[in-house]
Design a protein around this motif. Structure first.
Motif, PDB file in Angstrom:
ATOM      1  N   UNK A  28       0.833  -1.205   0.000  1.00  9.15           N
ATOM      2  CA  UNK A  28       0.000   0.000   0.000  1.00  9.15           C
ATOM      3  C   UNK A  28       0.866   1.253   0.000  1.00  9.15           C
ATOM      4  N   UNK A  29       1.944   1.229   0.780  1.00 14.58           N
ATOM      5  CA  UNK A  29       2.840   2.384   0.827  1.00 14.58           C
ATOM      6  C   UNK A  29       3.435   2.669  -0.546  1.00 14.58           C
ATOM      7  N   UNK A  30       3.762   1.621  -1.291  1.00 13.19           N
ATOM      8  CA  UNK A  30       4.343   1.796  -2.625  1.00 13.19           C
ATOM      9  C   UNK A  30       3.341   2.425  -3.585  1.00 13.19           C
ATOM     10  N   UNK A  31       2.057   2.166  -3.390  1.00 18.49           N
ATOM     11  CA  UNK A  31       1.028   2.714  -4.277  1.00 18.49           C
ATOM     12  C   UNK A  31       0.865   4.220  -4.128  1.00 18.49           C
ATOM     13  N   UNK A  32       1.333   4.773  -3.007  1.00 21.63           N
ATOM     14  CA  UNK A  32       1.203   6.223  -2.798  1.00 21.63           C
ATOM     15  C   UNK A  32       2.574   6.906  -2.744  1.00 21.63           C
ATOM     16  N   UNK A  33       3.557   6.305  -3.412  1.00 24.22           N
ATOM     17  CA  UNK A  33       4.877   6.932  -3.528  1.00 24.22           C
ATOM     18  C   UNK A  33       4.878   7.857  -4.742  1.00 24.22           C
ATOM     19  N   UNK A  34       4.141   8.935  -4.623  1.00 23.06           N
ATOM     20  CA  UNK A  34       4.053   9.913  -5.709  1.00 23.06           C
ATOM     21  C   UNK A  34       3.844  11.285  -5.098  1.00 23.06           C
ATOM     22  N   UNK A  35       3.850  12.303  -5.927  1.00 24.39           N
ATOM     23  CA  UNK A  35       3.589  13.656  -5.432  1.00 24.39           C
ATOM     24  C   UNK A  35       2.191  13.717  -4.833  1.00 24.39           C
ATOM     25  N   UNK A  36       2.001  14.451  -3.735  1.00 26.43           N
ATOM     26  CA  UNK A  36       0.699  14.480  -3.060  1.00 26.43           C
ATOM     27  C   UNK A  36      -0.443  14.942  -3.965  1.00 26.43           C
ATOM     28  N   UNK A  56       4.194   8.296   0.167  1.00 28.64           N
ATOM     29  CA  UNK A  56       4.145   7.051   0.919  1.00 28.64           C
ATOM     30  C   UNK A  56       3.131   6.998   2.031  1.00 28.64           C
ATOM     31  N   UNK A  57       2.219   7.970   2.092  1.00 28.82           N
ATOM     32  CA  UNK A  57       1.237   7.955   3.180  1.00 28.82           C
ATOM     33  C   UNK A  57      -0.108   8.493   2.708  1.00 28.82           C
ATOM     34  N   UNK A 102      -9.164   5.872 -11.155  1.00 31.74           N
ATOM     35  CA  UNK A 102      -9.396   4.522 -11.660  1.00 31.74           C
ATOM     36  C   UNK A 102      -8.138   3.661 -11.643  1.00 31.74           C
ATOM     37  N   UNK A 103      -6.988   4.286 -11.364  1.00 34.21           N
ATOM     38  CA  UNK A 103      -5.723   3.564 -11.328  1.00 34.21           C
ATOM     39  C   UNK A 103      -5.216   3.356  -9.914  1.00 34.21           C
ATOM     40  N   UNK A 104      -4.228   4.159  -9.468  1.00 31.96           N
ATOM     41  CA  UNK A 104      -3.619   3.968  -8.150  1.00 31.96           C
ATOM     42  C   UNK A 104      -4.619   3.992  -6.984  1.00 31.96           C
ATOM     43  N   UNK A 105      -5.617   4.882  -7.054  1.00 32.95           N
ATOM     44  CA  UNK A 105      -6.559   4.957  -5.935  1.00 32.95           C
ATOM     45  C   UNK A 105      -7.388   3.674  -5.831  1.00 32.95           C
ATOM     46  N   UNK A 106      -7.839   3.170  -6.974  1.00 24.66           N
ATOM     47  CA  UNK A 106      -8.604   1.922  -6.967  1.00 24.66           C
ATOM     48  C   UNK A 106      -7.746   0.758  -6.489  1.00 24.66           C
ATOM     49  N   UNK A 107      -6.475   0.745  -6.877  1.00 23.99           N
ATOM     50  CA  UNK A 107      -5.571  -0.303  -6.400  1.00 23.99           C
ATOM     51  C   UNK A 107      -5.421  -0.230  -4.885  1.00 23.99           C
ATOM     52  N   UNK A 108      -5.373   0.990  -4.357  1.00 22.62           N
ATOM     53  CA  UNK A 108      -5.228   1.169  -2.910  1.00 22.62           C
ATOM     54  C   UNK A 108      -6.475   0.682  -2.181  1.00 22.62           C
ATOM     55  N   UNK A 109      -7.657   1.047  -2.685  1.00 22.82           N
ATOM     56  CA  UNK A 109      -8.895   0.607  -2.025  1.00 22.82           C
ATOM     57  C   UNK A 109      -9.074  -0.906  -2.164  1.00 22.82           C
ATOM     58  N   UNK A 110      -8.606  -1.468  -3.274  1.00 25.31           N
ATOM     59  CA  UNK A 110      -8.646  -2.932  -3.413  1.00 25.31           C
ATOM     60  C   UNK A 110      -7.752  -3.601  -2.371  1.00 25.31           C
ATOM     61  N   UNK A 111      -6.614  -2.959  -2.096  1.00 27.28           N
ATOM     62  CA  UNK A 111      -5.707  -3.500  -1.084  1.00 27.28           C
ATOM     63  C   UNK A 111      -6.356  -3.448   0.301  1.00 27.28           C
ATOM     64  N   UNK A 112      -7.087  -2.373   0.564  1.00 23.58           N
ATOM     65  CA  UNK A 112      -7.803  -2.269   1.833  1.00 23.58           C
ATOM     66  C   UNK A 112      -8.863  -3.366   1.937  1.00 23.58           C
TER      67      UNK A 112
END
Length: 271
Positions: A28-36, A56-57, A102-112
């Motif tokens: 999950x941390x890797x999915x949010x390693x981008x500019x805020x 990362x957060x 539809x990309x990183x955010x959906x991947x993050x919610x899928x991880x949750x």
């Protein structure tokens, strides 16, 4: 099912859990390693919340504010349909950023969802079970407050509650933030349910002062994370847990009785 209550739980309990996920799970941390990037969710008659994702957060904030993307839900049922994967919000700002949703955010919610929808096979992994128990405790605590504030039966229970706090804690488990930073100032994972004028809210940590000078205090303390997970997932009933000394209750009994009734309604929404 009360659609407003379900929407409030989805926005204030489930979405909020995203802020804990990167501190517990490296994927999950890797999915949010981008500019805020800030995403605002607004549901008419329910709530407005914001998530700041990046570096990362994930940070959760109640209320409106500056945002790169704004998503609107004209009715509570639309919130719930989105969480079921059967609907979508109305973007009112940030159309060019829909790919992020539809990309990183959906991947993050899928991880949750992966951690919040356990199977016996997944729970056989101690690390998975640990993360599931921590996230389930957070979601259950915040969902309990929303049930007390919005669900018709919950409101009836809350009307009979005195001002005070109920601490939901786990002995020997550190807060996710403490684990991530190495801060051992608090050795107990805890959340505090605050009741004031029959309205409920939750604060992180153990905070008896929130009861105020005339408030009551009570606590529900699990002996360990495994016990917390078993009880909150419905695998172990409260009374056997108490008998096996896996769940310790103390303080003002009427508060505990009321919270137990509210907790009993939570699975109806989270299932």
């Amino acid at each position: 099912m009360n659609q407003k209550t379900m929407a409030a739980i989805n926005m204030r309990a489930v979405l909020r859990a995203l802020s804990k996920l990167p501190t517990l799970d490296s994927t999950a941390a890797a999915l949010v390693q981008h500019a805020p990037i800030t995403v605002q969710f607004s549901a008419s008659g329910v709530a407005t919340v914001r998530l700041i994702l990046g570096n990362g957060k994930v940070q959760f904030f109640s209320g409106a504010g500056p945002a790169d993307m704004k998503l609107a839900f004209p009715a509570p049922v639309m919130v719930n349909k989105m969480f079921e994967g059967k609907g979508a919000p109305i973007p009112t700002k940030g159309l060019t950023k829909l790919k992020y949703l539809t990309g990183p955010f959906t991947e993050l919610t899928d991880r949750l969802s992966y951690f919040l929808r356990p199977t016996p096979e997944l729970l056989a992994d101690p690390e998975y079970a640990r993360i599931n128990s921590i996230l389930t405790l957070h979601v259950a605590a915040y969902a309990t407050a929303e049930v007390g504030n919005h669900d018709p039966k919950g409101i009836s229970v809350a009307k009979g509650m005195h001002n005070g706090v109920i601490v939901l804690g786990v002995e020997g488990a550190a807060l996710p933030e403490a684990e991530a930073t190495g801060d051992a100032a608090s050795s107990k994972l805890a959340l505090t349910l605050v009741v004031h004028d029959h309205h409920m809210r939750v604060v992180d940590g153990e905070n008896r002062k929130e009861a105020g000078p005339d408030g009551r205090f009570a606590h529900m303390t699990f002996a360990n994370l495994n016990a917390a997970g078993q009880v909150l997932r419905g695998e172990l009933a409260s009374y056997p847990a108490i008998g096996r000394e896996l769940l310790h209750l103390g303080g003002y009994i009427p508060l505990l009785d009321s919270v137990n009734k509210l907790l009993g309604v939570v699975p109806f929404y989270l299932s």
